[in-house]
Design a protein around this motif. Sequence first.
Motif, short mmCIF file in Angstrom:
data_model
loop_
_atom_site.label_atom_id
_atom_site.label_comp_id
_atom_site.label_asym_id
_atom_site.label_seq_id
_atom_site.Cartn_x
_atom_site.Cartn_y
_atom_site.Cartn_z
N ARG A 1 0.83 -1.22 0.00
CA ARG A 1 0.00 0.00 0.00
C ARG A 1 0.86 1.26 0.00
NH1 ARG A 1 -2.35 0.36 6.21
NH2 ARG A 1 -0.47 -0.40 7.27
N TYR A 2 2.01 1.21 0.67
CA TYR A 2 2.87 2.38 0.70
C TYR A 2 3.64 2.54 -0.61
CZ TYR A 2 1.77 2.39 5.65
OH TYR A 2 1.10 2.42 6.86
N LEU A 3 3.94 1.44 -1.27
CA LEU A 3 4.55 1.53 -2.59
C LEU A 3 3.59 2.18 -3.58
CD1 LEU A 3 6.34 -1.94 -2.92
CD2 LEU A 3 7.41 0.30 -2.59
N LEU A 4 2.32 1.83 -3.49
CA LEU A 4 1.32 2.44 -4.36
C LEU A 4 1.16 3.93 -4.04
CD1 LEU A 4 -1.40 -0.36 -4.41
CD2 LEU A 4 0.17 0.25 -6.25
N LEU A 5 1.17 4.26 -2.76
CA LEU A 5 1.11 5.68 -2.38
C LEU A 5 2.31 6.45 -2.92
CD1 LEU A 5 -0.13 5.47 1.32
CD2 LEU A 5 -1.34 6.52 -0.58
N ALA A 6 3.48 5.86 -2.80
CA ALA A 6 4.69 6.52 -3.32
C ALA A 6 4.59 6.72 -4.83
CB ALA A 6 5.93 5.70 -2.96
N ASN A 7 4.02 5.74 -5.52
CA ASN A 7 3.88 5.86 -6.97
C ASN A 7 2.91 6.97 -7.34
OD1 ASN A 7 4.65 4.62 -9.60
ND2 ASN A 7 2.44 4.34 -9.76
N VAL A 8 1.83 7.11 -6.57
CA VAL A 8 0.90 8.23 -6.81
C VAL A 8 1.60 9.56 -6.61
CG1 VAL A 8 -1.16 9.39 -5.92
CG2 VAL A 8 -1.19 6.94 -6.25
N LEU A 9 2.36 9.68 -5.53
CA LEU A 9 3.08 10.92 -5.25
C LEU A 9 4.08 11.24 -6.37
CD1 LEU A 9 3.78 10.39 -1.44
CD2 LEU A 9 2.01 11.83 -2.47
N TRP A 10 4.78 10.23 -6.85
CA TRP A 10 5.76 10.41 -7.92
C TRP A 10 5.07 10.84 -9.22
CZ3 TRP A 10 10.43 11.51 -9.13
CH2 TRP A 10 10.98 11.16 -10.37
N ALA A 11 3.99 10.15 -9.58
CA ALA A 11 3.26 10.50 -10.80
C ALA A 11 2.69 11.91 -10.70
CB ALA A 11 2.14 9.49 -11.05
N ASP A 12 2.21 12.28 -9.52
CA ASP A 12 1.64 13.62 -9.34
C ASP A 12 2.71 14.69 -9.47
OD1 ASP A 12 -0.80 12.49 -8.95
OD2 ASP A 12 -0.89 12.82 -6.78
N MET A 13 3.88 14.45 -8.92
CA MET A 13 4.95 15.44 -9.03
C MET A 13 5.39 15.63 -10.48
SD MET A 13 7.42 14.92 -5.69
CE MET A 13 7.67 13.16 -5.88
N LEU A 14 5.50 14.54 -11.21
CA LEU A 14 5.86 14.64 -12.63
C LEU A 14 4.77 15.38 -13.41
CD1 LEU A 14 7.31 11.08 -13.38
CD2 LEU A 14 8.57 13.21 -13.00
N PHE A 15 3.52 15.03 -13.15
CA PHE A 15 2.41 15.68 -13.86
C PHE A 15 2.39 17.18 -13.57
CE2 PHE A 15 -1.86 17.40 -13.91
CZ PHE A 15 -2.28 17.06 -15.19
N LEU A 16 2.51 17.56 -12.31
CA LEU A 16 2.45 18.98 -11.96
C LEU A 16 3.60 19.76 -12.58
CD1 LEU A 16 1.43 18.76 -8.19
CD2 LEU A 16 0.03 19.56 -10.10
N THR A 17 4.77 19.15 -12.68
CA THR A 17 5.92 19.81 -13.30
C THR A 17 5.66 20.08 -14.79
OG1 THR A 17 7.44 18.72 -11.75
CG2 THR A 17 8.39 19.65 -13.76
N VAL A 18 5.17 19.05 -15.49
CA VAL A 18 4.88 19.21 -16.92
C VAL A 18 3.72 20.18 -17.12
CG1 VAL A 18 4.18 18.01 -19.02
CG2 VAL A 18 5.76 16.91 -17.43
N ASN A 19 2.68 20.06 -16.30
CA ASN A 19 1.50 20.91 -16.43
C ASN A 19 1.85 22.38 -16.20
OD1 ASN A 19 -1.53 21.19 -16.62
ND2 ASN A 19 -1.22 21.99 -14.57
N LEU A 20 2.66 22.65 -15.17
CA LEU A 20 3.07 24.03 -14.90
C LEU A 20 3.90 24.58 -16.04
CD1 LEU A 20 3.19 26.44 -12.99
CD2 LEU A 20 5.16 25.37 -11.87
N SER A 21 4.80 23.77 -16.59
CA SER A 21 5.63 24.21 -17.71
C SER A 21 4.77 24.53 -18.93
CB SER A 21 6.65 23.13 -18.07
OG SER A 21 7.48 22.82 -16.96
N MET A 22 3.79 23.67 -19.20
CA MET A 22 2.93 23.89 -20.37
C MET A 22 2.05 25.12 -20.19
SD MET A 22 0.36 21.15 -22.20
CE MET A 22 1.73 20.04 -22.58
N VAL A 23 1.45 25.29 -19.00
CA VAL A 23 0.61 26.46 -18.74
C VAL A 23 1.43 27.75 -18.82
CG1 VAL A 23 -0.80 27.62 -16.99
CG2 VAL A 23 -1.08 25.18 -17.38
N SER A 24 2.65 27.72 -18.28
CA SER A 24 3.51 28.90 -18.31
C SER A 24 3.88 29.28 -19.74
CB SER A 24 4.78 28.64 -17.49
OG SER A 24 4.46 28.32 -16.15
N CYS A 25 4.26 28.30 -20.55
CA CYS A 25 4.62 28.58 -21.94
C CYS A 25 3.43 29.10 -22.74
CB CYS A 25 5.18 27.32 -22.60
SG CYS A 25 6.75 26.77 -21.92
N ASN A 26 2.26 28.51 -22.50
CA ASN A 26 1.07 28.95 -23.23
C ASN A 26 0.63 30.35 -22.82
OD1 ASN A 26 0.98 26.50 -24.56
ND2 ASN A 26 -0.53 25.60 -23.19
#
Length: 317
Positions: free
Chosen positions: A58-83
Motif C-alpha cells: 500500500r505504501y509503494l502504491l502511495l509513493a507511486n501516486v506521489l511520484w506521478a503527481d509530481m511529474l504531472f504537476l511539473t509538466v503541467n506548470l511548464s505547459m501552462v507557463s509557456c502557453n
Amino acid sequence: MIQPFIVNISADWYIIMESRNMDMFLIPTVLLTSITMLVNPVLFLCVLCFASLRQETRYLLLANVLWADMLFLTVNLSMVSCNSVGLHLPAPLCEFMMVSMVMTYSGSVLTVTLMVVDTYVAVRWPLRYKEILPPSRARKIIMSMWVIAAVCPVSLLVMFEVVMGKDQQSRPVCLVLIALHSLEEKMKVGVPLYFIIAVSLCTALILYCYIHLYIITRTSGIWRSRYSRARMTLLAHTLLLIMYFVPALVFAVELALLKREAKDDLGVWINLVNMCVLMPLPRCCTPYLYVLRYREIYKTVQQVLWKTRHQSQRSAA
C-alpha cells in the motif's frame, strides 16, 4: 493541410487568452503546485528510505501516486507557463510535453484504482494478502501500469507523426486538446470515446470493490460511528477519486466542444479551468487529506523533521 489548421487554431486560442487576460490562471497553478511540492518529495522519500514502509504494497502504491503527481504537476506548470506567454515551443519539445502529461495523468488514475483493489484484497483475503500481493509483485504491477499508461499517448504520437509528416511548425499554444482534435478530424479517431471508456472501466472496478468491501465489513462495527477512522478514510479516498476522474470527463467535453470550430471563449475557459484548477487540485489535496492519515507515514515524517530540527539546533549551538 492539417499543419496550417493546427497553427491557425493555436493562434486563435492564444489571441482569446491574451484579449481576456487569461494568463491570470497561472496563479492558481503555481499556488497549487507549490503547496503540493512542499510535502510530496518528503513523503515520497520517507517511503523509499525506510524499509518498514518500503516493504508494504500500500505504501509503494502511495509513493507511486506521489511520484506521478509530481511529474504531472511539473509538466503541467511548464505547459501552462509557456502557453500564457505565447512561447513558440519546438515541435519535438511540445510533443514530449504532451506525451508526458497524458502518461503521468494516466499513471495517477491507474494507481489510485490499484489502491482500491489493494484494499479490497487485504480485506477480502487477510490471511493470504502478503502471498497475493507481496512487495516484489507490487513493483512488477507498478512497472506494468506505467507501460500501460505510456501505450496510449505514444501510439497517438506515432499516429500524429504519420499524419503531420516531417514538416512541423512551432505554434504559440501547446495543448493536448488541439493535437488530439486535429488527429480526430483527419483520421476520424474516437478520442473522446477512449477517455470515457477508460474512466468508466476504472469507475466500475472501484464501485465493485467498494460494494464488496461494505458487504464484507458491514457487520464488523466500523461503520456504526459517524466519525470513525474507517469512514473518514473512505470518504477522503472517494472524494479524491472523484477529483482525479472528473478532469478526464471534462477533457472529453472539451473535445466535443472543439468540434464546433466556434471562435467563442467557452472552450478556452473550460480548458484553462481544467488545466489550472481541476487537474492540480486533487494532487494538492492527496498528501494532506489522505496520505498523512496513515499513522506509520505520519510518525515517520515526524521523526525525520524532529531529527533534522535537532541536528540543526546542535550545529547552531
